[in-house]
Design a protein around this motif. Sequence first.
Motif, PDB file in Angstrom:
ATOM      1  N   ASP A 264       0.839  -1.208   0.000  1.00  0.00           N
ATOM      2  CA  ASP A 264       0.000   0.000   0.000  1.00  0.00           C
ATOM      3  C   ASP A 264       0.871   1.254   0.000  1.00  0.00           C
ATOM      4  OD1 ASP A 264      -2.472  -1.344   0.039  1.00  0.00           O
ATOM      5  OD2 ASP A 264      -2.470  -1.465   2.228  1.00  0.00           O
ATOM      6  N   MET A 265       1.908   1.243   0.807  1.00  0.00           N
ATOM      7  CA  MET A 265       2.808   2.407   0.883  1.00  0.00           C
ATOM      8  C   MET A 265       3.522   2.622  -0.452  1.00  0.00           C
ATOM      9  SD  MET A 265       2.145   3.707   3.731  1.00  0.00           S
ATOM     10  CE  MET A 265       3.389   4.977   3.779  1.00  0.00           C
ATOM     11  N   LYS A 266       3.915   1.544  -1.120  1.00  0.00           N
ATOM     12  CA  LYS A 266       4.558   1.669  -2.445  1.00  0.00           C
ATOM     13  C   LYS A 266       3.571   2.238  -3.459  1.00  0.00           C
ATOM     14  CE  LYS A 266       7.856  -2.110  -1.863  1.00  0.00           C
ATOM     15  NZ  LYS A 266       8.184  -3.492  -2.253  1.00  0.00           N
ATOM     16  N   ILE A 267       2.319   1.787  -3.392  1.00  0.00           N
ATOM     17  CA  ILE A 267       1.284   2.303  -4.299  1.00  0.00           C
ATOM     18  C   ILE A 267       1.106   3.802  -4.080  1.00  0.00           C
ATOM     19  CG2 ILE A 267      -1.211   2.298  -4.750  1.00  0.00           C
ATOM     20  CD1 ILE A 267      -1.093  -0.786  -4.324  1.00  0.00           C
ATOM     21  N   ILE A 268       0.996   4.210  -2.821  1.00  0.00           N
ATOM     22  CA  ILE A 268       0.837   5.637  -2.508  1.00  0.00           C
ATOM     23  C   ILE A 268       2.039   6.432  -3.011  1.00  0.00           C
ATOM     24  CG2 ILE A 268       0.762   7.297  -0.597  1.00  0.00           C
ATOM     25  CD1 ILE A 268      -0.953   5.150   0.908  1.00  0.00           C
ATOM     26  N   ASP A 269       3.236   5.898  -2.810  1.00  0.00           N
ATOM     27  CA  ASP A 269       4.453   6.574  -3.259  1.00  0.00           C
ATOM     28  C   ASP A 269       4.472   6.724  -4.780  1.00  0.00           C
ATOM     29  OD1 ASP A 269       7.080   7.722  -2.705  1.00  0.00           O
ATOM     30  OD2 ASP A 269       7.867   5.923  -3.707  1.00  0.00           O
ATOM     31  N   GLU A 270       4.132   5.668  -5.486  1.00  0.00           N
ATOM     32  CA  GLU A 270       4.118   5.719  -6.956  1.00  0.00           C
ATOM     33  C   GLU A 270       3.051   6.689  -7.469  1.00  0.00           C
ATOM     34  OE1 GLU A 270       6.204   4.462  -9.176  1.00  0.00           O
ATOM     35  OE2 GLU A 270       7.400   3.407  -7.665  1.00  0.00           O
ATOM     36  N   LEU A 271       1.856   6.638  -6.892  1.00  0.00           N
ATOM     37  CA  LEU A 271       0.784   7.538  -7.328  1.00  0.00           C
ATOM     38  C   LEU A 271       1.095   8.991  -6.981  1.00  0.00           C
ATOM     39  CD1 LEU A 271      -2.417   5.464  -6.491  1.00  0.00           C
ATOM     40  CD2 LEU A 271      -1.531   6.035  -8.763  1.00  0.00           C
TER      41      LEU A 271
ATOM     42  N   ASN B 158       3.275  10.050  -9.842  1.00  0.00           N
ATOM     43  CA  ASN B 158       2.623  10.054 -11.151  1.00  0.00           C
ATOM     44  C   ASN B 158       1.225   9.464 -11.004  1.00  0.00           C
ATOM     45  OD1 ASN B 158       1.783   9.845 -13.788  1.00  0.00           O
ATOM     46  ND2 ASN B 158       3.302   8.337 -14.405  1.00  0.00           N
ATOM     47  N   SER B 159       0.241  10.314 -10.822  1.00  0.00           N
ATOM     48  CA  SER B 159      -1.129   9.820 -10.640  1.00  0.00           C
ATOM     49  C   SER B 159      -1.774   9.396 -11.958  1.00  0.00           C
ATOM     50  CB  SER B 159      -1.991  10.879  -9.948  1.00  0.00           C
ATOM     51  OG  SER B 159      -2.071  12.043 -10.732  1.00  0.00           O
ATOM     52  N   ARG B 160      -1.079   9.596 -13.068  1.00  0.00           N
ATOM     53  CA  ARG B 160      -1.625   9.195 -14.371  1.00  0.00           C
ATOM     54  C   ARG B 160      -1.123   7.822 -14.823  1.00  0.00           C
ATOM     55  NH1 ARG B 160      -1.493  13.789 -18.739  1.00  0.00           N
ATOM     56  NH2 ARG B 160      -2.734  12.185 -19.707  1.00  0.00           N
TER      57      ARG B 160
ATOM     58  N   GLU C 144       0.891  -0.625 -15.249  1.00  0.00           N
ATOM     59  CA  GLU C 144       2.251  -0.145 -14.957  1.00  0.00           C
ATOM     60  C   GLU C 144       2.493  -0.069 -13.454  1.00  0.00           C
ATOM     61  OE1 GLU C 144       3.323   2.924 -18.565  1.00  0.00           O
ATOM     62  OE2 GLU C 144       1.774   3.532 -17.115  1.00  0.00           O
ATOM     63  N   LEU C 145       1.495   0.411 -12.721  1.00  0.00           N
ATOM     64  CA  LEU C 145       1.618   0.495 -11.267  1.00  0.00           C
ATOM     65  C   LEU C 145       1.783  -0.902 -10.678  1.00  0.00           C
ATOM     66  CD1 LEU C 145       1.551   2.123  -8.648  1.00  0.00           C
ATOM     67  CD2 LEU C 145      -0.944   2.033  -8.738  1.00  0.00           C
ATOM     68  N   GLY C 146       1.007  -1.847 -11.174  1.00  0.00           N
ATOM     69  CA  GLY C 146       1.104  -3.224 -10.704  1.00  0.00           C
ATOM     70  C   GLY C 146       2.495  -3.806 -10.919  1.00  0.00           C
TER      71      GLY C 146
ATOM     72  N   GLY D 241      -8.025  12.063  -3.478  1.00  0.00           N
ATOM     73  CA  GLY D 241      -8.233  12.563  -4.829  1.00  0.00           C
ATOM     74  C   GLY D 241      -6.920  12.611  -5.567  1.00  0.00           C
ATOM     75  N   TYR D 242      -6.969  13.099  -6.787  1.00  0.00           N
ATOM     76  CA  TYR D 242      -5.788  13.208  -7.632  1.00  0.00           C
ATOM     77  C   TYR D 242      -5.686  14.646  -8.104  1.00  0.00           C
ATOM     78  CZ  TYR D 242      -6.259   8.171  -7.527  1.00  0.00           C
ATOM     79  OH  TYR D 242      -6.371   6.880  -7.103  1.00  0.00           O
TER      80      TYR D 242
END
Length: 136
Positions: free
Chosen positions: A6-13, A16-18, A23-25, A50-51
Amino acid sequence: MLDNTDMKIIDELSGNSRITMKELGEKVHLTGPATTARVAKLEDSGIIEGYSIKVNQEKLGFHVHAFITVITHTMNHLPLLAFLKTQEKYVIHNYKISGDGCYLLESKFPSNEQMNQFLEELNGYANYKLSIVIGK
């Protein structure tokens, strides 16, 4: 409770939220559908609210970047807040703070003249301390 994925997902988003879910996976070692489910869970729980986009204020013509500490005259802040609402094109963020002032405004102006006009109008509602950003 958030795990490392979850922390990696938050960091990646955050960077780059687009990014696509596929790619995120790949970056967090999950399948696209599993990543989509994780992101949805983070959104549903309110962790991701939000983004947004990052805007270059300089390229929009706002060449003066300033922080203004606002010190109110009275306990009634409603007139000040109503004034600030009319000045949204100049106010990036308005933080209610403790310490030396009541509010901290992050502001942008196309020119020193526009900033001066804003400050003169602001002075009808409150005193202020001005800090102009010289560089990042």
